[in-house]
Scaffold this motif. Structure first.
Motif, PDB file in Angstrom:
ATOM      1  N   GLN B  15       0.826  -1.201   0.000  1.00 58.46           N
ATOM      2  CA  GLN B  15       0.000   0.000   0.000  1.00 58.46           C
ATOM      3  C   GLN B  15       0.866   1.259   0.000  1.00 58.46           C
ATOM      4  O   GLN B  15       1.642   1.470   0.928  1.00 58.46           O
ATOM      5  CB  GLN B  15      -0.912  -0.034   1.249  1.00 58.46           C
ATOM      6  CG  GLN B  15      -1.933   1.080   1.318  1.00 58.46           C
ATOM      7  CD  GLN B  15      -2.948   1.016   0.179  1.00 58.46           C
ATOM      8  OE1 GLN B  15      -3.535  -0.031  -0.065  1.00 58.46           O
ATOM      9  NE2 GLN B  15      -3.134   2.126  -0.520  1.00 58.46           N
ATOM     10  N   SER B  16       0.759   2.039  -1.064  1.00 57.77           N
ATOM     11  CA  SER B  16       1.467   3.333  -1.182  1.00 57.77           C
ATOM     12  C   SER B  16       2.947   3.240  -0.834  1.00 57.77           C
ATOM     13  O   SER B  16       3.485   4.052  -0.096  1.00 57.77           O
ATOM     14  CB  SER B  16       0.846   4.394  -0.270  1.00 57.77           C
ATOM     15  OG  SER B  16      -0.532   4.400  -0.390  1.00 57.77           O
ATOM     16  N   THR B  73      14.403  -2.777  -6.224  1.00 55.26           N
ATOM     17  CA  THR B  73      14.181  -2.068  -4.962  1.00 55.26           C
ATOM     18  C   THR B  73      12.907  -2.570  -4.289  1.00 55.26           C
ATOM     19  O   THR B  73      12.881  -2.826  -3.094  1.00 55.26           O
ATOM     20  CB  THR B  73      14.077  -0.557  -5.220  1.00 55.26           C
ATOM     21  OG1 THR B  73      15.271  -0.135  -5.872  1.00 55.26           O
ATOM     22  CG2 THR B  73      13.921   0.213  -3.931  1.00 55.26           C
ATOM     23  N   THR B  74      11.849  -2.733  -5.090  1.00 45.12           N
ATOM     24  CA  THR B  74      10.588  -3.229  -4.534  1.00 45.12           C
ATOM     25  C   THR B  74      10.753  -4.643  -3.984  1.00 45.12           C
ATOM     26  O   THR B  74      10.326  -4.936  -2.868  1.00 45.12           O
ATOM     27  CB  THR B  74       9.482  -3.210  -5.609  1.00 45.12           C
ATOM     28  OG1 THR B  74       9.400  -1.886  -6.151  1.00 45.12           O
ATOM     29  CG2 THR B  74       8.139  -3.605  -5.034  1.00 45.12           C
ATOM     30  N   LEU B  75      11.410  -5.512  -4.772  1.00 41.81           N
ATOM     31  CA  LEU B  75      11.627  -6.883  -4.305  1.00 41.81           C
ATOM     32  C   LEU B  75      12.415  -6.904  -3.007  1.00 41.81           C
ATOM     33  O   LEU B  75      12.160  -7.711  -2.116  1.00 41.81           O
ATOM     34  CB  LEU B  75      12.365  -7.707  -5.371  1.00 41.81           C
ATOM     35  CG  LEU B  75      11.561  -8.127  -6.600  1.00 41.81           C
ATOM     36  CD1 LEU B  75      12.411  -8.991  -7.518  1.00 41.81           C
ATOM     37  CD2 LEU B  75      10.310  -8.892  -6.203  1.00 41.81           C
ATOM     38  N   LYS B  76      13.400  -5.998  -2.900  1.00 36.88           N
ATOM     39  CA  LYS B  76      14.207  -5.957  -1.675  1.00 36.88           C
ATOM     40  C   LYS B  76      13.376  -5.506  -0.483  1.00 36.88           C
ATOM     41  O   LYS B  76      13.596  -5.975   0.633  1.00 36.88           O
ATOM     42  CB  LYS B  76      15.394  -5.018  -1.862  1.00 36.88           C
ATOM     43  CG  LYS B  76      16.500  -5.633  -2.691  1.00 36.88           C
ATOM     44  CD  LYS B  76      17.712  -4.744  -2.707  1.00 36.88           C
ATOM     45  CE  LYS B  76      18.879  -5.462  -3.340  1.00 36.88           C
ATOM     46  NZ  LYS B  76      20.097  -4.649  -3.238  1.00 36.88           N
ATOM     47  N   MET B  77      12.447  -4.619  -0.712  1.00 32.77           N
ATOM     48  CA  MET B  77      11.585  -4.199   0.403  1.00 32.77           C
ATOM     49  C   MET B  77      10.648  -5.339   0.795  1.00 32.77           C
ATOM     50  O   MET B  77      10.377  -5.558   1.965  1.00 32.77           O
ATOM     51  CB  MET B  77      10.805  -2.939   0.026  1.00 32.77           C
ATOM     52  CG  MET B  77      11.697  -1.696  -0.013  1.00 32.77           C
ATOM     53  SD  MET B  77      10.780  -0.157  -0.120  1.00 32.77           S
ATOM     54  CE  MET B  77      10.430  -0.061  -1.855  1.00 32.77           C
ATOM     55  N   LEU B  78      10.181  -6.096  -0.212  1.00 33.28           N
ATOM     56  CA  LEU B  78       9.266  -7.198   0.074  1.00 33.28           C
ATOM     57  C   LEU B  78       9.972  -8.335   0.804  1.00 33.28           C
ATOM     58  O   LEU B  78       9.362  -9.069   1.572  1.00 33.28           O
ATOM     59  CB  LEU B  78       8.649  -7.737  -1.227  1.00 33.28           C
ATOM     60  CG  LEU B  78       7.740  -6.779  -1.993  1.00 33.28           C
ATOM     61  CD1 LEU B  78       7.183  -7.454  -3.234  1.00 33.28           C
ATOM     62  CD2 LEU B  78       6.605  -6.297  -1.111  1.00 33.28           C
ATOM     63  N   SER B  79      11.280  -8.482   0.551  1.00 38.14           N
ATOM     64  CA  SER B  79      11.987  -9.589   1.209  1.00 38.14           C
ATOM     65  C   SER B  79      12.735  -9.119   2.455  1.00 38.14           C
ATOM     66  O   SER B  79      13.510  -9.876   3.033  1.00 38.14           O
ATOM     67  CB  SER B  79      12.928 -10.281   0.225  1.00 38.14           C
ATOM     68  OG  SER B  79      13.713  -9.341  -0.457  1.00 38.14           O
ATOM     69  N   SER B  86       8.255   5.291   2.838  1.00 42.46           N
ATOM     70  CA  SER B  86       6.900   5.363   3.378  1.00 42.46           C
ATOM     71  C   SER B  86       6.045   4.266   2.763  1.00 42.46           C
ATOM     72  O   SER B  86       6.450   3.611   1.803  1.00 42.46           O
ATOM     73  CB  SER B  86       6.289   6.734   3.082  1.00 42.46           C
ATOM     74  OG  SER B  86       6.168   6.908   1.687  1.00 42.46           O
ATOM     75  N   GLY B  87       4.878   4.067   3.331  1.00 45.59           N
ATOM     76  CA  GLY B  87       3.981   3.043   2.825  1.00 45.59           C
ATOM     77  C   GLY B  87       3.991   1.801   3.699  1.00 45.59           C
ATOM     78  O   GLY B  87       4.808   1.688   4.622  1.00 45.59           O
ATOM     79  N   THR B  88       3.056   0.883   3.437  1.00 46.79           N
ATOM     80  CA  THR B  88       3.000  -0.335   4.234  1.00 46.79           C
ATOM     81  C   THR B  88       3.070  -1.563   3.341  1.00 46.79           C
ATOM     82  O   THR B  88       2.615  -1.538   2.196  1.00 46.79           O
ATOM     83  CB  THR B  88       1.690  -0.431   5.050  1.00 46.79           C
ATOM     84  OG1 THR B  88       0.601  -0.338   4.133  1.00 46.79           O
ATOM     85  CG2 THR B  88       1.598   0.659   6.085  1.00 46.79           C
ATOM     86  N   VAL B  89       3.670  -2.619   3.882  1.00 50.41           N
ATOM     87  CA  VAL B  89       3.745  -3.895   3.183  1.00 50.41           C
ATOM     88  C   VAL B  89       3.497  -4.988   4.204  1.00 50.41           C
ATOM     89  O   VAL B  89       4.027  -4.935   5.311  1.00 50.41           O
ATOM     90  CB  VAL B  89       5.148  -4.116   2.569  1.00 50.41           C
ATOM     91  CG1 VAL B  89       5.241  -5.523   1.973  1.00 50.41           C
ATOM     92  CG2 VAL B  89       5.475  -3.082   1.507  1.00 50.41           C
ATOM     93  N   LEU B  92       2.657 -12.494   3.948  1.00 45.49           N
ATOM     94  CA  LEU B  92       2.244 -13.571   4.857  1.00 45.49           C
ATOM     95  C   LEU B  92       1.901 -13.028   6.234  1.00 45.49           C
ATOM     96  O   LEU B  92       2.155 -13.663   7.261  1.00 45.49           O
ATOM     97  CB  LEU B  92       3.372 -14.613   4.991  1.00 45.49           C
ATOM     98  CG  LEU B  92       3.714 -15.382   3.721  1.00 45.49           C
ATOM     99  CD1 LEU B  92       5.125 -15.928   3.797  1.00 45.49           C
ATOM    100  CD2 LEU B  92       2.730 -16.522   3.503  1.00 45.49           C
ATOM    101  N   GLY B  93       1.382 -11.813   6.261  1.00 48.48           N
ATOM    102  CA  GLY B  93       0.994 -11.205   7.527  1.00 48.48           C
ATOM    103  C   GLY B  93       2.139 -10.569   8.313  1.00 48.48           C
ATOM    104  O   GLY B  93       1.930 -10.031   9.389  1.00 48.48           O
ATOM    105  N   HIS B  94       3.357 -10.641   7.775  1.00 45.93           N
ATOM    106  CA  HIS B  94       4.509 -10.052   8.465  1.00 45.93           C
ATOM    107  C   HIS B  94       4.935  -8.754   7.789  1.00 45.93           C
ATOM    108  O   HIS B  94       4.755  -8.587   6.587  1.00 45.93           O
ATOM    109  CB  HIS B  94       5.707 -10.998   8.419  1.00 45.93           C
ATOM    110  CG  HIS B  94       5.499 -12.271   9.163  1.00 45.93           C
ATOM    111  ND1 HIS B  94       5.858 -12.449  10.468  1.00 45.93           N
ATOM    112  CD2 HIS B  94       4.947 -13.449   8.766  1.00 45.93           C
ATOM    113  CE1 HIS B  94       5.561 -13.679  10.857  1.00 45.93           C
ATOM    114  NE2 HIS B  94       4.995 -14.306   9.839  1.00 45.93           N
ATOM    115  N   ILE B  95       5.541  -7.888   8.580  1.00 47.81           N
ATOM    116  CA  ILE B  95       6.178  -6.716   7.984  1.00 47.81           C
ATOM    117  C   ILE B  95       7.607  -7.127   7.638  1.00 47.81           C
ATOM    118  O   ILE B  95       8.397  -7.445   8.524  1.00 47.81           O
ATOM    119  CB  ILE B  95       6.166  -5.534   8.974  1.00 47.81           C
ATOM    120  CG1 ILE B  95       4.724  -5.115   9.221  1.00 47.81           C
ATOM    121  CG2 ILE B  95       6.981  -4.375   8.433  1.00 47.81           C
ATOM    122  CD1 ILE B  95       4.536  -4.156  10.373  1.00 47.81           C
ATOM    123  N   PRO B  96       7.935  -7.156   6.351  1.00 43.10           N
ATOM    124  CA  PRO B  96       9.198  -7.787   5.935  1.00 43.10           C
ATOM    125  C   PRO B  96      10.443  -7.251   6.647  1.00 43.10           C
ATOM    126  O   PRO B  96      11.275  -8.030   7.088  1.00 43.10           O
ATOM    127  CB  PRO B  96       9.258  -7.485   4.435  1.00 43.10           C
ATOM    128  CG  PRO B  96       7.856  -7.288   4.028  1.00 43.10           C
ATOM    129  CD  PRO B  96       7.148  -6.699   5.209  1.00 43.10           C
TER     130      PRO B  96
END
Lengths: 261, 332
Positions: B15-16, B73-79, B86-89, B92-96
């Motif tokens: 999200q954002s 960059t996005t993949l690195k934030m997701l992993s 800013s923004g939320t990710v 699997l219910g965890h904040i990476p």
């Protein structure tokens, strides 16, 4: 428990890696023997003119050389390679893989690379230490032995923590191999008793680059020179430096995660 | 028609999400270099700009965009490797970026351009290392190892030093090493880069099989259109850090492919073909023409009638071009 298993597997993997380059063992062996040979030769020359160096007898200095080689071996086997690998992996980006692992990153960074062949330094150090003890002729009491082992441990922890702090700088500076090498050069000063050096250097080797904890102080324990103040100070220094280095490492990780591309 | 996954049943929820880097600028010239040692100019770079999307369990999503679009960059934030600006990710219910062990045990990141296998020794040793790090029970390890060995045909590769493997063989081992713990969420960053067509196809069918067998959710980037066409029903396109498109691949191609490319072989580069379409290139009599999609048939017919054509080929524009076009459209 899993930590120990993991360290064991890291050693196995590294032994397998070193076995791929067996001849490197020979070079490593000659390097160790020559380094030690020159140190002993220098010692022999000095003691051909005098029987005692600022109160240190030849066999006591020999014990110091043994400890110097022993801890030097620990550094070259288990500390320096991991730290060098860490700075390399920060530079080429493979450190990312360490961070995606569900295990303590400091543990992985420290033990992922060990230079097994350099165990020869530890072995030679032990041999010299045993010869020195035999020559001293004095019986080492249980208390002294415990103190000595304790000081070896605190010395190693202090050196490790110091290296970790230097290597952590890679998160900002990226290339820090040279800083690591500088530490190794300063470590050479540990071949001689701390009391031989002028005051400013003595303080430097205790407080700035804490080499003395790993060399002179363990031998002081062995030769009944150690007072309980130094003993306590060494334990506290080891604990504090370890905690500080870990905090700095975590701070570095946060910076890496915030800034790396 | 494509329906976005609802927030509550999505595995990956973004999200954002934004990321701004501060990059050191180094100018050319001796004076600037010396100056740069003491004071560096930090320039903010918006790598990811307010992107949002969700992924449903078991979905394979293609993550597309030109170089520097912000995919890695996005993949690195997701992993969990990077903190966002800013923004939320949640994954699997965890904040990476909290990097909880329970989270890290369920995901994996494969980067086609970086190796995690130890270079001088056989891959099986690195596998062993991951077995201990991920605390995989011995029985599970044996069965997944066998499964991966069969699917990827690793057999003899596992006992050869990694440095003696070809790029493709190494990539197969890299992928296997990254999947030993049977992650539920798989991030693949250019897993097929630099591989030959056969090996690309092998890796592709493996990813499809892994997804089917374990119901894993996969987000992958690739510059090879064939990868995306074969695996991803849905694509998310970003450019300059901004989300351009999120939906079915077919829809993307249909919407933004307004032109086709006609390649004809003549004897030499003498003819003036401007009347037929935009001439992109000519080399040794081989012309590349860009023509509106609707008129492709008519122009082909005319070319064949008017000119001594030796050979003729009609192609869809490459994915990069489609994305580029999508971006231009978006800017309008």
């Amino acid at each position: 428990m899993n930590y120990l298993r993991l360290i064991g597997v890291f050693f196995r993997v590294n032994i397998a890696g070193e076995l791929a380059y067996r001849i490197n063992f020979l070079f490593s062996f000659f390097e160790s023997v020559m380094g030690l040979g020159f140190t002993l030769a220098g010692m022999a020359i000095i003691f051909s003119y005098t029987d005692s160096l600022n109160g240190w007898r030849p066999e006591e200095i020999l014990a110091l050389v043994g400890v110097y080689s022993l801890i030097g071996g620990v550094i070259r086997v288990a500390i320096l390679p991991g730290m060098q690998q860490l700075t390399e992996s920060v530079r080429d980006g493979t450190f990312d893989f360490t961070l995606t692992k569900p295990e303590d990153a400091q543990l992985i960074a420290t033990f992922s690379r060990v230079a097994v062949w350099k165990i020869i330094d530890i072995f030679l150090g032990l041999v010299i230490l045993i010869i020195a003890l035999a020559r001293m002729g004095s019986v080492i009491g249980g208390v002294q032995a415990v103190e000595f082992l304790g000081m070896l441990l605190t010395g190693s922890v202090i050196v490790y923590s110091f290296f970790l702090i230097l290597a952590t700088l890679a998160f900002w500076l990226v290339r820090v191999e040279n800083i690591l090498t500088i530490f190794l050069s300063v470590y050479h000063a540990g071949r001689w008793p701390l009391s031989l050096y002028p005051g400013w250097l003595r303080y430097g080797l205790i407080f700035v680059i804490p080499v003395a904890f790993a060399t002179t102080i363990p031998v002081e324990a062995l030769t009944s020179r150690l007072n309980w103040v130094t003993l306590l100070a060494a334990f506290i220094a080891a604990a504090v430096l370890f905690i500080v280095s870990r905090a700095f490492w975590k701070f570095g990780l946060r910076h890496y995660s915030g800034a790396s591309a | 028609m494509f329906r976005p996954a609802a927030v509550e049943d999505s595995i990956v929820h973004i999200q954002s999400l934004s990321k701004i880097y501060f990059v050191n600028q180094q100018e050319a010239g001796a004076k600037a270099t010396v100056h740069g040692i003491f004071r560096r100019k930090k320039t903010p770079v918006q790598a990811v700009d307010e992107i949002s999307f969700n992924m449903a369990p078991g979905e394979i999503v293609g993550f597309l965009g030109p170089n520097g679009a912000g995919k890695t960059t996005t993949l690195k934030m997701l992993s969990g490797l990077l903190y966002p600006t800013s923004g939320t990710v949640t994954v699997l219910g965890h904040i990476p970026w909290k990097r909880e062990k329970t989270f890290l045990r369920q995901i994996t990141l494969v980067m086609g351009q970086r190796n995690q296998l130890v270079w001088d020794i056989p891959a099986i040793h690195s596998f062993e290392l991951n077995r201990v790090i991920y605390r995989i029970p011995p029985d599970d390890y044996q069965s997944i190892l066998k499964e991966l060995t069969d699917l990827l045909e690793l057999g003899p590769l596992l006992t050869k030093p990694v440095r003696n493997l070809s790029l493709g063989e190494r990539m197969k081992c890299e992928i296997a090493a990254a999947l030993l713990h049977r992650p539920q969420v798989v991030f693949l960053d250019e897993p097929t880069i630099g591989l030959d067509v056969t090996m690309q196809r092998r890796i592709r069918s493996f990813i499809a099989e892994y997804n089917k067998r374990f119901g894993a959710t996969v987000l992958m980037t690739s510059h090879y259109m064939a990868d995306v066409e074969a695996l991803c029903k849905r694509v998310v396109v970003i450019h300059h850090g901004r989300l351009l498109f999120d939906g079915e691949l077919a829809l993307l191609l249909q919407r933004f492919t307004s032109h086709k490319t006609i390649i004809i072989q003549l004897s030499e580069c003498q003819a003036d073909l401007k009347v037929y379409g935009e001439v992109l290139a000519c080399e040794d009599g081989r012309y590349t023409l860009r023509v509106p999609k609707a008129e492709t048939a008519r122009i082909t017919e005319r070319l064949l009638a008017d000119l001594p054509v030796v050979d003729l080929l009609v192609e869809d524009p490459p994915i990069e071009e489609v994305i580029d076009r999508a971006f231009t459209e978006w800017n309008k």
